[in-house]
Design an enzyme around this catalytic site. Structure first.
Site, PDB file in Angstrom:
ATOM      1  N   PRO A 131       0.840  -1.213   0.000  1.00 37.50           N
ATOM      2  CA  PRO A 131       0.000   0.000   0.000  1.00 37.50           C
ATOM      3  C   PRO A 131       0.865   1.249   0.000  1.00 37.50           C
ATOM      4  CG  PRO A 131      -0.657  -1.548   1.732  1.00 37.50           C
ATOM      5  CD  PRO A 131       0.666  -2.012   1.226  1.00 37.50           C
ATOM      6  N   ASP A 132       0.316   2.343  -0.531  1.00 36.09           N
ATOM      7  CA  ASP A 132       1.025   3.612  -0.393  1.00 36.09           C
ATOM      8  C   ASP A 132       0.836   4.115   1.027  1.00 36.09           C
ATOM      9  OD1 ASP A 132      -1.587   4.446  -0.395  1.00 36.09           O
ATOM     10  OD2 ASP A 132      -1.311   6.049  -1.851  1.00 36.09           O
ATOM     11  N   PHE A 133       1.318   5.305   1.312  1.00 30.76           N
ATOM     12  CA  PHE A 133       1.270   5.794   2.690  1.00 30.76           C
ATOM     13  C   PHE A 133      -0.024   6.530   3.035  1.00 30.76           C
ATOM     14  CE2 PHE A 133       5.791   5.116   2.181  1.00 30.76           C
ATOM     15  CZ  PHE A 133       6.164   4.629   3.420  1.00 30.76           C
ATOM     16  N   ARG A 134      -0.553   7.335   2.135  1.00 32.73           N
ATOM     17  CA  ARG A 134      -1.559   8.306   2.515  1.00 32.73           C
ATOM     18  C   ARG A 134      -2.997   8.007   2.105  1.00 32.73           C
ATOM     19  NH1 ARG A 134       3.166  11.098   2.145  1.00 32.73           N
ATOM     20  NH2 ARG A 134       3.534  12.600   3.805  1.00 32.73           N
ATOM     21  N   ASN A 205      11.422   5.259  -1.991  1.00 35.45           N
ATOM     22  CA  ASN A 205      10.998   3.968  -1.452  1.00 35.45           C
ATOM     23  C   ASN A 205      12.105   3.277  -0.675  1.00 35.45           C
ATOM     24  OD1 ASN A 205       8.567   4.436  -2.717  1.00 35.45           O
ATOM     25  ND2 ASN A 205       9.091   3.237  -4.519  1.00 35.45           N
ATOM     26  N   ASP A 207      11.528  -0.120   0.040  1.00 30.99           N
ATOM     27  CA  ASP A 207      11.129  -1.520  -0.100  1.00 30.99           C
ATOM     28  C   ASP A 207      12.152  -2.366  -0.851  1.00 30.99           C
ATOM     29  OD1 ASP A 207      10.658  -0.883  -2.864  1.00 30.99           O
ATOM     30  OD2 ASP A 207       8.628  -0.235  -2.342  1.00 30.99           O
ATOM     31  N   HIS A 224      15.821   8.004   0.829  1.00 30.72           N
ATOM     32  CA  HIS A 224      15.376   7.839   2.211  1.00 30.72           C
ATOM     33  C   HIS A 224      15.945   6.580   2.861  1.00 30.72           C
ATOM     34  CE1 HIS A 224      11.689  10.622   1.318  1.00 30.72           C
ATOM     35  NE2 HIS A 224      12.824  11.278   1.466  1.00 30.72           N
TER      36      HIS A 224
END
Length: 419
Positions: A131-134, A205, A207, A224
Site C-alpha cells: 500500500p502507499d502511505f496516505r 521507497n 522496499d 530515504h
C-alpha cells in the site's frame, strides 16, 4: 561516536528529511536559457494549445477570431500547429496532435532524450501489493491507528522512535525486502537502463524493489535510505542487518551491544541526514534532458523540490493518479506533461509506444524464473558505463508494438491495490 557521524557533524550545511511540503513558485527553481531545438518546442507547444481549447470549450466560450487557439478553414491554428484533439474542424488527412505519452515517446525514439532522470515514490510499488502511505483506509499510515501515534508521520520521527519503536517496526515488517516482487513499472525503469537512457533513478521507497529487479547500485539513489544496513539510533554503532531483521520480524526489539539503545534499519527519519548519494543531484539534474516523475505525492522535502532543478527547457512527464507539486499549477509550464490514471497502465502504454513491451515481458519472466542474471554493480565502474548482459539493444527506428500481448501476472505477485 562513529566516523560517519563525525563526518556529518563537520559539514557546514546539513540537508535533512522534512515532512514540510513545498509548492513550486516557478521563480526560485527556473533557470536562464532558451531552448535550442525548435522541433522540440513545436511538440511541447501542442499541449498548451490543446489545454487552452479545452478550457474555452468547458466554459462554453467560442474561440475568438485571431486568438492563439482559433482555427482556420484548413484545420490549423494561428501558428500553423495542428488543430487540438477533439476539434470539429480538421483538414482531411491531418492527424490529431500527440498526447503526453505519444509526444515523449516520439522524442525518445528520435534520440532527442538520451539522459533520463526518474523520480519515484510509493505509487510505483502498489502493484506489487505494498500500500502507499496516505490513501485513507488502505494506506500504511491508516494501519497504525492501533498504536495511537499523535500524527501519521510520527512513525518516522526519530524522537518518537526513541520513545516507542513499535509503530515503525510494525511498518517495517510490511516493507522489508523479500515479501514482495518488482512489478512492470520497476522493469520499465530497468529497461531504460538497458537501453542506455537512464542517467539516474531517485526513489523515496525503502522496499528495495528497485534493486531486486536489477537496477544497478550506481544508477540508483535511495534518498530515504534502505534496510540493507542497520545501526544504533543513538550512538550509530553498526549492527548486523540480518539480526535486526530477525528480531523485528519476531516482534522483538534489537538493542545496541555498546549503549543498549534501540537499533533500527538505516532508513532516513525526519530530521536525519540524507545519504551522501543524494547529493549527486547537483550533477545529475542539470544534465537531464527528460525528467520522469512516477507515483509520488511530492510532499516530503527536500526530495519534492528536486523536480524543480532541471533546466527550464527540459520536458517533465508526470505519471500519477493525480496532479501534484508544480503540475497543480494552471496553466502548466511549457514542456510539462501529465498522464493521470492507473500507473501500470500508463507505463505499459508508453512501453508499447517505444516498442519495448514484449522485451519487458520477457525480462520479467526470465528474471522471475531465475534465468536472467541481475545487473547490480556494487560500485560505479571506472568509466561510468555499464554494459548490459542481457536483451539486445533495440534500434531507434523500431516501431514494433505489442499491444496484443497482455502483461502476465506473476504467480507470486499480490493483488493490485489502489493508490
Amino acid at each position: 561516536m562513529s566516523k560517519a557521524r563525525f563526518s556529518r557533524d563537520r559539514r557546514v550545511t546539513r540537508l535533512t528529511r522534512s515532512s514540510i511540503s513545498s509548492h513550486d513558485s516557478g521563480s526560485a527553481a527556473s533557470q536562464q536559457g532558451r531552448p535550442s531545438d525548435s522541433g522540440l518546442l513545436d511538440d511541447l507547444s501542442l499541449m498548451r494549445v490543446s489545454e487552452l481549447q479545452t478550457s474555452l470549450t468547458r466554459k462554453g466560450k467560442p474561440s475568438k477570431t485571431g486568438s492563439d487557439v482559433s482555427e482556420s478553414s484548413s484545420g490549423s491554428t494561428k501558428h500553423g500547429l495542428p488543430s487540438p484533439s477533439g476539434s470539429s474542424v480538421r483538414a482531411p488527412g491531418r492527424t490529431a496532435p500527440r498526447g503526453a505519452l505519444e509526444t515523449v515517446g516520439r522524442l525518445m525514439k528520435l534520440g532527442r532524450l538520451r539522459n533520463v532522470v526518474v523520480v519515484a515514490g510509493a505509487g510505483i510499488s502498489t502493484a506489487s501489493g505494498i500500500p502507499d502511505f496516505r490513501t485513507p483506509g488502505t494506506g500504511l499510515y491508516a494501519n497504525l491507528e492501533k498504536y495511537n501515534v499523535p500524527y501519521p508521520e510520527a512513525v518516522f520521527n526519530i524522537d518518537y522512535f526513541s520513545d516507542d519503536p513499535r509503530p515503525f517496526f510494525s511498518l517495517a515488517k510490511e516493507l522489508y525486502p523479500g515479501r514482495h516482487r518488482p512489478n512492470y513499472i520497476h522493469y520499465f525503469i530497468r529497461m531504460l537502463h538497458q537501453k542506455g537512457l537512464l542517467l539516474r533513478m531517485y526513489t523515496q521507497n525503502i522496499d528495495g524493489l528497485e534493486k531486486m529487479c536489477g537496477i544497478p547500485d550506481d544508477k540508483l539513489v535511495e534518498a530515504h535510505g534502505s534496510f540493507a544496513t542497520a545501526s544504533c539510533h543513538l550512538c550509530y554503532t553498526p549492527f548486523p542487518a540480518e539480526e535486526a531483521k530477525t528480531a523485528i520480524m519476531s516482534d522483538s526489539v534489537p538493542t545496541c551491544s555498546f549503549c543498549s539503545a534501540t537499533v533500527k534499519p538505516n532508513v532516513v527519519f525526519f530530521g536525519e541526514d540524507l545519504p551522501e548519494t543524494y547529493f549527486q543531484h547537483a550533477q545529475d539534474f542539470p544534465r537531464a534532458d527528460l525528467l520522469m516523475i512516477m507515483g509520488t505525492s511530492l510532499q516530503i522535502e527536500p526530495f519534492a523540490s528536486l523536480v524543480n532543478t532541471v533546466k527550464s527547457n527540459v520536458p517533465r512527464l508526470l505519471l500519477n493518479r493525480y496532479a501534484v507539486g508544480p503540475f497543480e499549477r494552471k496553466p502548466l509550464r511549457r514542456g510539462d506533461y501529465m498522464e493521470l490514471g492507473d500507473l501500470v497502465d500508463s507505463v505499459r502504454r508508453l512501453a508499447e509506444i517505444l516498442g519495448w513491451h514484449a522485451e519487458i515481458q520477457d525480462l520479467m519472466n526470465s528474471h522471475e524464473n531465475g534465468t536472467l542474471p541481475m545487473l547490480i554493480s556494487t560500485s560505479p565502474s571506472s568509466t561510468g558505463v555499464l554494459v548490459p548482459s542481457c536483451s539486445s539493444e533495440e534500434s531507434d527506428s523500431s516501431e514494433t508494438e505489442s499491444k496484443s500481448t497482455e502483461p502476465s501476472v506473476l504467480s507470486n505477485h499480490r493483488p493490485l491495490q489502489a493508490l
